[in-house]
Design an enzyme around this catalytic site. Sequence first.
Site, PDB file in Angstrom:
ATOM      1  N   ALA A  66      -0.240   4.287   4.936  1.00  0.00           N
ATOM      2  CA  ALA A  66      -0.929   5.150   5.894  1.00  0.00           C
ATOM      3  C   ALA A  66      -0.057   5.334   7.129  1.00  0.00           C
ATOM      4  O   ALA A  66       0.860   4.554   7.373  1.00  0.00           O
ATOM      5  CB  ALA A  66      -2.256   4.517   6.284  1.00  0.00           C
ATOM      6  N   GLY A 105      -1.438   1.990   1.807  1.00  0.00           N
ATOM      7  CA  GLY A 105      -2.154   3.183   1.357  1.00  0.00           C
ATOM      8  C   GLY A 105      -1.431   3.886   0.218  1.00  0.00           C
ATOM      9  O   GLY A 105      -2.070   4.542  -0.616  1.00  0.00           O
ATOM     10  N   GLU A 108      -2.497   2.081  -2.766  1.00  0.00           N
ATOM     11  CA  GLU A 108      -3.932   2.342  -2.991  1.00  0.00           C
ATOM     12  C   GLU A 108      -4.129   3.701  -3.659  1.00  0.00           C
ATOM     13  O   GLU A 108      -4.959   3.860  -4.552  1.00  0.00           O
ATOM     14  CB  GLU A 108      -4.690   2.259  -1.660  1.00  0.00           C
ATOM     15  CG  GLU A 108      -4.781   0.816  -1.158  1.00  0.00           C
ATOM     16  CD  GLU A 108      -5.452   0.700   0.197  1.00  0.00           C
ATOM     17  OE1 GLU A 108      -4.953   1.337   1.142  1.00  0.00           O
ATOM     18  OE2 GLU A 108      -6.468  -0.008   0.317  1.00  0.00           O
ATOM     19  N   GLU A 128      -0.910  -5.119   4.376  1.00  0.00           N
ATOM     20  CA  GLU A 128      -1.833  -4.984   5.513  1.00  0.00           C
ATOM     21  C   GLU A 128      -2.041  -6.280   6.275  1.00  0.00           C
ATOM     22  O   GLU A 128      -2.175  -6.279   7.499  1.00  0.00           O
ATOM     23  CB  GLU A 128      -3.194  -4.455   5.032  1.00  0.00           C
ATOM     24  CG  GLU A 128      -3.219  -2.967   4.708  1.00  0.00           C
ATOM     25  CD  GLU A 128      -2.715  -2.648   3.302  1.00  0.00           C
ATOM     26  OE1 GLU A 128      -2.155  -3.549   2.640  1.00  0.00           O
ATOM     27  OE2 GLU A 128      -2.865  -1.490   2.870  1.00  0.00           O
TER      28      GLU A 128
END
Length: 705
Positions: A66, A105, A108, A128
Site C-alpha cells: 500500500a 498489500g 494481499e 506490516e
Amino acid sequence: MGASSNVIRFEHVGSVGLIRMDNPPVNAINHAVRAGLADVMTEAANRPGIQVLLLMSAGDVFSAGADIGEFDRPAEEPSQHMVQARIEAARVPVVAAIHGLALGGGLELAMACHYRLAHTTAKLGLPEITLGLIPGAGGTQRLPRLIGARAALDMILSGSPVSAPDAHASGLVDEVVEGDLREAALVFCRRLVAGGLGPRPTCDRSVASERFDEAGIAEALRVHSRALKGRTTQNLVIEALKAASLPFSQGAEVESALAHRSVTTRESQALRHVFSAERESGKVKGITKPAQPPEIRQVAVIGAGTMGSGIAMAFADAGREVTLIDNAEDGLARGRAMIHATYTSSVKRGRIRQSIADESIGRITGSMTLADAANVDLAIEAVFEDIDLKKEVLSSLDPIVPPERPIATNTSTLSITELSRVSAHPGRVLGLHFFAPAHVSRLLEVVRGSDTTPETVATALQVAKVLKKVPVISADAFGFIGNRMMLDGYFREAEQLLLEGALPMQVDRALEAFGFAMGPQRVSDLGGNDVGTKARLQLYKREPRPDPYFVIADRLTELGRLGQKTGRGFYCYKNGSRDALPDPEVKGLIETMSAQRGITRRLISDAEIVERCVLALINLGATVLEEGVAARAADIDVVWTRGYGFPRHLGGPMFYADTVGLGHVAERLRHYHEKLGHYWRPAGLIRRLAASGLSFEQWDSNRNQ
Ligand SMILES: NC(=O)c1ccc[n+]([C@@H]2O[C@H](COP(=O)([O-])OP(=O)(O)OC[C@H]3O[C@@H](n4cnc5c(N)ncnc54)[C@H](O)[C@@H]3O)[C@@H](O)[C@H]2O)c1
C-alpha cells in the site's frame, strides 16, 4: 481500450486478458491503482472472448504494498477490499504472476487472485508488523486459508519475506517459474482454460488450524520474542488469525477493526516515524542530488584493523572492488584473517552461500603501499586514532587520490576540519563514521567539516546508498551526534547512578526492560572498556569534561578489566561465555569510589534509573539540535534506533520525548536540576518548545518549511 488507465494497462492476448500494474517505482497500491483495478475487473472479465485474467506488473517488482503516504488519511473508495472482492467474484479465473517483490498489500492483492505463480527469484511477505500494523486488506484471513493458521502466524510475526520456492512449498503460490514470466504465465493461463479450471476464490477455502492452539501460539511468540520485545502488535495479529476460522466476511470485519486499532497505537506511530525518518535522513538542505550519481566502483581503505576490514567487507558485499592497505605486514595479515573468519562464520550459520562469500573475498585486494589508491573513486582511512598519524596518512594520500574524489576519515573523535586542512583540497575531506561491525551496522554518520563541499556530501550519500546504509549528516563537533549523546548523556548518567547506589546489573536490567537491546555496562564490556577510555582521552583534547566522568569505566581499564575479551569488566565472564555475571569485586570497587567522593549510597528504583538515563539522552539531543550538530530531531532518532539500540517501537529518544510531552520533560529536568545540579539544566530548546506547547516533530516541520 476503455479498461486501461494511467497506472493499469489492459491487453488482449488471445483468450487471456492481461492486466498490468504500472505505477513506478514500486507499484504501490494507491487510490489510482485501486480505481483502475476495480474498473478493469468489471469491464474486462465480462468482455466476450476473455476466458482468464492475468495480473502482472511492469518494472522491477510486482508490488511493494500500500502507499504509505495514504496511511493517515481516510481511505478513498474503492478500498482494496472492494477490488479484491471483485477479483474473487470474477466470472473467469484470475491469475497473479509475481516477480521481484510482493509485499504487504501487494501480496494481499495476489492472495485474492484465484491462482498465483511466482518467478523463482521473487520474494513474498507481509512486513506490516515492522510498522506496528497488521495486514489489513484481508491478509490475516486469506493467508491462513492458503498455508494454514500456524504458518501464517509465523510469517506475519517475522515480517520477513519468503522465497518463491518456500512460498510454493507452503502452498502460497501454485507454481514457481524460471525464465520469462509472461510467457510462463500465459502458458499457465491457457492450461487452466484447457483443463476447464474456473475461479477458485481464496475466501471460500477453509483454514487448516493444526498447531494453532495455545501451545503452538506460545511457541511462535517464543521464536520471535527478540524482535517482539516490548511490542503489542502480535496480540492483534493472533486475534485476527483466530477470526479466520469464522466465515470469511465475519473474519474480515474483525480484521478491519483490529487493523484500525493497530494504526492508532503509539507503537505503530513510533515505528512509522522511524521508517519515514530513515527515508528523509539522506535528504539535506543545500545538497541536490546530482543528475548523474557519482560512480563508486573502486575504493581504497587504509588500515586493516577492526574497522578497516569491516568497511572493506561492506563495499565488497556491495559488489565494489576494494584495495585494503596497511603499512604493517601483521596488520594486513590480521585483517585478512578477520575477513576470512567473518565469511566462514556467515557461511556456517547459513547466512550466505560459499560462492557469494568467495566473490566478496575476491573483491578485496591487500596492499602495503598507498600508491595503490591512485585510481580509486573514494579513499577511507581507518588507521589508529591518533591525530598526527591520521594527518600524515591523509597528506600522503592527497596527491595520490584523484583530486575530484573524496577522502574520508573514520575517526570517532577527531576534528574533520583540522584533518582536512592537510589536504590541498580540504573540500573533498569528510568523516564517514561507520559503526562496528561495519559490514553489518546500517548506520553511517556523515560528518561535514567546515570546508567539506556539497559535492563531497552528495558522494557520501551515494556511498550510503551503495552500501544500503542509513546516512545521517552531522556537523563536526565533539562526539558527532551519537557519541556525544552517549557520553555526555546516557552513559554518563548510568555511571552516575552507579556512584549514587545502583549496581551494573540493576542499571542494565532496568534499561533492557525499558527496551534497550543491551544495557550500557554490558555494551561497554562488549566493546572493551579500554576502547572507551582511549576514545575519551582523545575527546578530552577537543573539550575537557568535569569530574566525575567515566571514573568507574576508566578504573576498570586501569585494572585490566577490559570486558568480555579479558573475561572481566563490569561483570565476570566464565570460560569464554557471554553471560554477564555480577562480580563482588566490582561492587566493592564502586562502593569505594562512592565513599572517596563522599557520596552516601542509597537504594535507587528502576524507574529512577530509566527516567534519568532517558531524560539525559533527550536533554543532550536537544543540545545537539540547538548547536546545529544534527539538523533534525528525527535524524537523532535514526542514529539512536539504528546505532545504539534505543527501542525502535518507542520511536527514538526525541519522538519518545514528544509522546511523554515536552512540558513533562521540562518539569522533570528542572526537578533533577534542583536536586542534582548544573549538569541537569534543561536545554534552551526544550524550555522554549515546552513553553509554547510545541513538540520536536513540530520543530522539525517548521524548520523544513
Ligand atoms: N573500533 C570501533 O568500534 C570504532 C568505531 C568507529 C570508528 N572507529 C575508528 O576507526 C579507526 C580504526 O579503528 P580500529 O578499531 O579499526 O583500529 P585497529 O587498531 O583495529 O586498526 C588500525 C589499523 O591501522 C593500521 N595502521 C596504522 N598506521 C598505519 C599507516 N600509517 N598506514 C596504514 N595502516 C596503518 C594498523 O596496522 C592497524 O591494522 C579509528 O580512527 C577509530 O577511532 C573505531
